[in-house]
Design an enzyme around this catalytic site. Structure first.
Site, mmCIF file in Angstrom:
data_model
loop_
_atom_site.group_PDB
_atom_site.id
_atom_site.type_symbol
_atom_site.label_atom_id
_atom_site.label_comp_id
_atom_site.label_asym_id
_atom_site.label_seq_id
_atom_site.Cartn_x
_atom_site.Cartn_y
_atom_site.Cartn_z
ATOM 1 N N GLU A 113 0.821 -1.206 0.000
ATOM 2 C CA GLU A 113 0.000 0.000 0.000
ATOM 3 C C GLU A 113 0.856 1.257 0.000
ATOM 4 O OE1 GLU A 113 -3.363 -2.568 2.352
ATOM 5 O OE2 GLU A 113 -2.363 -0.917 3.412
ATOM 6 N N GLU A 133 -4.646 -9.061 2.589
ATOM 7 C CA GLU A 133 -5.482 -8.719 3.736
ATOM 8 C C GLU A 133 -6.753 -9.571 3.848
ATOM 9 O OE1 GLU A 133 -3.227 -4.862 2.850
ATOM 10 O OE2 GLU A 133 -4.002 -6.587 1.750
#
Length: 259
Positions: A113, A133
């Site tokens: 990210e 995730e």
């Protein structure tokens, strides 16, 4: 200067290295704090033209340090930690200097990210990037659900996010996620070459281009034209603009000084 980050400035290039190699640069609160402080320092320093964000040791960043997260924390503590990642990614996007994510080893979860929030992702051939995730029962952060489909398309973004697929440097470049894939043995030199080229560009022009590319998706074609016109007018008032004109007439490379 920092507990979890190494900072080095050379030839206009500020290198910020995540420095928890014993944990593959897994993220803890202090790491986010140090990244923000290092980015602030790089922005304030007029000698810094380009920032390289990378990792010390065998990985870029493998995401959250799950070992630390096993310890008891309040809901408030967890939210503050998650907000720190949002602040880091927002800072990477908004900082008015170009930022290269130099990815070697793994860039997973929060590591991927942060890389995605940079202007360039440069990957070593053997590097791997992924968003795992969903498979861990958590969720994405850092604006990934906005940025990733813009880069690779919605269908490919679904595969990367739903399945947590790991991809290498060559595949990341093929689908538009990364800008460059460089052989492992020449990775550092390749990153420095790109950073050096960026450092020679006109700083104000670079800042305006970064701002407009980040904000254009929110506006219209007409608003983009207006912003570009204002940018051209502003640049024409700078000494760097005159240097660019003179260098072109004299058939030499310009030397921009950010004024």
């Amino acid at each position: 200067m920092f507990e979890t980050v190494a900072y080095e400035l050379q030839d206009g290039i500020a290198e910020i290295r995540l420095n928890r190699p014993h944990r593959l640069n897994a993220v803890v609160q202090k790491l986010y704090d140090d990244i923000l402080a290092a980015l602030d320092q790089a922005e304030r320093d007029k000698n810094v033209r380009v920032i390289v964000l990378t990792g010390e040791g065998r990985a870029f960043c493998v995401g959250a340090d799950l070992k630390e997260h096993k310890t008891g924390r309040t809901a408030f503590d967890r939210r503050q930690y998650l907000m720190s990642e949002q602040r880091v990614c927002r800072r990477l996007v908004s900082l008015p200097k170009p930022i290269i994510a130099a990815v070697k080893g793994y860039a997973l979860g929060a590591g991927a990210e942060m890389a995605l929030a940079c202007d360039f992702i440069v990957m070593a051939a053997s590097a791997r990037i992924a968003f795992p995730e969903i498979g861990l029962g958590t969720f994405l952060g850092g604006g990934v659900t906005y940025v990733l489909p813009r880069l690779v398309g919605l269908a490919k973004a679904r595969g990367l996010i739903f399945l947590g697929q790991q991809i290498d440097g060559a595949e990341a470049v093929r689908i538009g996620l990364a800008s460059y894939c460089i052989p492992d043995e020449t990775f550092r030199e390749g990153v420095r070459t790109l950073a050096s080229e960026l450092s020679k560009k006109a700083p104000f022009s670079m800042q305006l281009a970064k701002e407009q590319l980040a904000s254009a998706a929110y506006g219209t074609f007409d608003s983009a034209l207006t912003a570009e016109l204002e940018g051209m007018m502003f640049c024409s008032t700078t000494r760097d603009w005159q240097e660019g004109v003179d260098a072109f007439a004299e058939k030499r490379q310009p030397t921009f000084r950010g004024g």
